[in-house]
Design an enzyme around this catalytic site. Structure first.
Site, mmCIF file in Angstrom:
data_model
loop_
_atom_site.group_PDB
_atom_site.id
_atom_site.type_symbol
_atom_site.label_atom_id
_atom_site.label_comp_id
_atom_site.label_asym_id
_atom_site.label_seq_id
_atom_site.Cartn_x
_atom_site.Cartn_y
_atom_site.Cartn_z
ATOM 1 N N GLN A 191 -10.507 -3.913 -3.025
ATOM 2 C CA GLN A 191 -11.770 -3.184 -3.634
ATOM 3 C C GLN A 191 -13.230 -3.428 -4.055
ATOM 4 O OE1 GLN A 191 -12.508 -1.603 -0.245
ATOM 5 N NE2 GLN A 191 -14.297 -2.098 -0.840
ATOM 6 N N ARG A 242 1.122 -0.711 0.004
ATOM 7 C CA ARG A 242 -0.281 0.198 -0.207
ATOM 8 C C ARG A 242 0.885 1.121 -0.023
ATOM 9 N NH1 ARG A 242 -5.320 1.629 3.125
ATOM 10 N NH2 ARG A 242 -5.863 0.480 1.518
ATOM 11 N N HIS A 266 -7.739 1.077 -6.605
ATOM 12 C CA HIS A 266 -6.927 -0.032 -5.411
ATOM 13 C C HIS A 266 -8.397 -1.378 -5.675
ATOM 14 C CE1 HIS A 266 -7.710 -1.359 -1.562
ATOM 15 N NE2 HIS A 266 -8.957 -0.603 -0.971
ATOM 16 N N ASP A 272 -17.139 7.727 -2.169
ATOM 17 C CA ASP A 272 -15.589 7.358 -1.435
ATOM 18 C C ASP A 272 -15.144 8.843 -0.258
ATOM 19 O OD1 ASP A 272 -13.121 6.342 -0.315
ATOM 20 O OD2 ASP A 272 -12.550 6.857 -2.331
HETATM 21 N N1 NVA Z 1 -10.199 7.093 -1.762
HETATM 22 C C1 NVA Z 1 -9.799 6.393 -0.251
HETATM 23 C C2 NVA Z 1 -10.047 5.008 -0.188
HETATM 24 C C3 NVA Z 1 -9.504 5.254 1.341
HETATM 25 C C4 NVA Z 1 -9.985 3.082 1.029
HETATM 26 C C5 NVA Z 1 -8.070 6.863 -0.080
HETATM 27 O O1 NVA Z 1 -6.686 6.510 -1.051
HETATM 28 O O2 NVA Z 1 -7.365 7.270 0.989
HETATM 29 N N1 CP Z 2 -11.457 0.338 2.128
HETATM 30 C C1 CP Z 2 -9.956 -0.026 2.795
HETATM 31 O O1 CP Z 2 -9.258 -0.422 2.073
HETATM 32 O O2 CP Z 2 -9.684 0.117 4.129
HETATM 33 P P1 CP Z 2 -8.901 0.512 4.816
HETATM 34 O O3 CP Z 2 -8.008 1.583 4.325
HETATM 35 O O4 CP Z 2 -9.182 0.472 6.016
HETATM 36 O O5 CP Z 2 -8.039 -0.736 4.316
#
Ligand code: NVA
Ligand code: CP
Length: 300
Positions: free
Chosen positions: A132, A102, A129, A220
């Site tokens: 997800q 990540r 992502h 989101d």
């Molecule tokens: N768009 C969000 C998704 C979190 C799972 C982020 O990147 O923070």
């Molecule tokens: N939706 C998601 O990826 O959540 P986290 O950021 O908690 O992993």
């Protein structure tokens, strides 16, 4: 390294492969598949950003499949002190059987994959992502049946999750409407990829139009991790908040989805996310089942 099964993005995998991965995850969920096919395997997870769902669902999924995990937090690894992604990839490949990353820049993920001798999984980047989305399409299919032609309205920030919805829409035949502020759009390369693959994806700046007759409304956070400087410009997202009036434009039995974490009162009202049409807890649960499909496909 050509035969290594990386899970980097849905646009890099064939529809049949994605369908197979989904089927494996759904089979574990239904109890049609069980056992510990990943005994003796270890997954390393590198987190350069916070996580709750991704971290826990991969950890629990790996353990349920018989495998082990190692978590590397950015601040207490040599990556945090400047050791290169390439050197990290070469070293970790000698210890573990798969690596989840990540991170912020998508190029770090592709570089890791290009130098790793073991499968690399995209645990979220600034671009996408995909893990997800495997959970999201699993949830949509459970709730509303065959994915082909389902109308999905994305309302809000054109985030990394939205980009993976674009890829999923093309691969699974969804009719995706992206409603976002006028300063956001898809790139020419993204539009060309959608067209070349016969996708049904369109961008609008009118949330009500996107939501009209939809099977699912999804959103989101307005401020993604690492983009906190943009919080000063949140007003432009207000017309895209998912509230009861917007849900009323969709089909009467339409569902609401959100990858979480959510911000009640910003991208969604409490009435919608905590209301009867929200499936966000099933969606979160499906991260676990989808992860098991991905891990098994990459490793077993
Ligand atoms: N768009 C969000 C998704 C979190 C799972 C982020 O990147 O923070
Ligand atoms: N939706 C998601 O990826 O959540 P986290 O950021 O908690 O992993």
């Amino acid at each position: 390294m050509g035969d290594v099964r990386h899970f980097l993005d849905l646009d890099r995998l064939e529809a049949d492969t994605l369908r197979d991965i989904l089927e494996i995850g759904a089979s574990y969920k239904a109890g049609r598949l069980n056992g510990r096919p990943l005994e003796g395997k270890t997954l390393a997870m590198i987190f350069e950003k916070p996580s709750t769902r991704t971290r826990v669902s991969f950890e629990v999924g790996m353990r349920q499949l018989g495998g082990e995990i190692v978590v590397l937090e950015h601040h207490d690894t040599q990556l945090g002190r400047g050791e290169t992604i390439g050197d990290t990839a070469r070293v970790l490949s000698r210890y573990v059987d798969a690596i989840l990353l990540r991170t912020d820049m998508h190029e770090k993920l592709t570089e890791l994959a290009s130098l790793s001798g073991v499968p690399v999984i995209n645990g979220l980047t600034d671009r996408s992502h995909p893990c997800q989305l495997m959970a999201d399409v699993m949830t949509l299919e459970e709730q509303r049946g065959s994915l082909d032609g389902q109308a999905v309205a994305w309302c809000g920030d054109l985030s990394n999750v939205a980009m993976s919805w674009v890829h999923a829409a093309v691969r699974f035949g969804l009719d995706l409407r992206l409603a976002c502020p006028p300063d956001q759009s898809l790139s020419n390369a993204e539009t060309a990829w959608i067209d070349e693959n016969g996708g049904r994806v369109r961008v609008t700046h009118d949330a009500a139009e996107a939501a009209e007759g939809a099977d699912c409304i999804v959103t989101d956070t307005w401020v993604s991790m690492g983009h906190e400087a943009e919080a000063a410009r949140l007003d432009r997202f207000t017309p895209f908040r998912v509230d009861e009036a917007l849900m009323a434009r969709a089909k009467p039995d339409a569902i609401f989805m959100h990858c979480l974490p959510a911000h009640r009162g910003q991208e969604v009202t409490a009435g919608v996310i905590d209301g009867p049409r929200s499936v966000v807890w099933d969606e979160a649960e499906n991260r676990l089942h989808a992860q098991k499909g991905i891990l098994t496909w990459c490793l077993a």
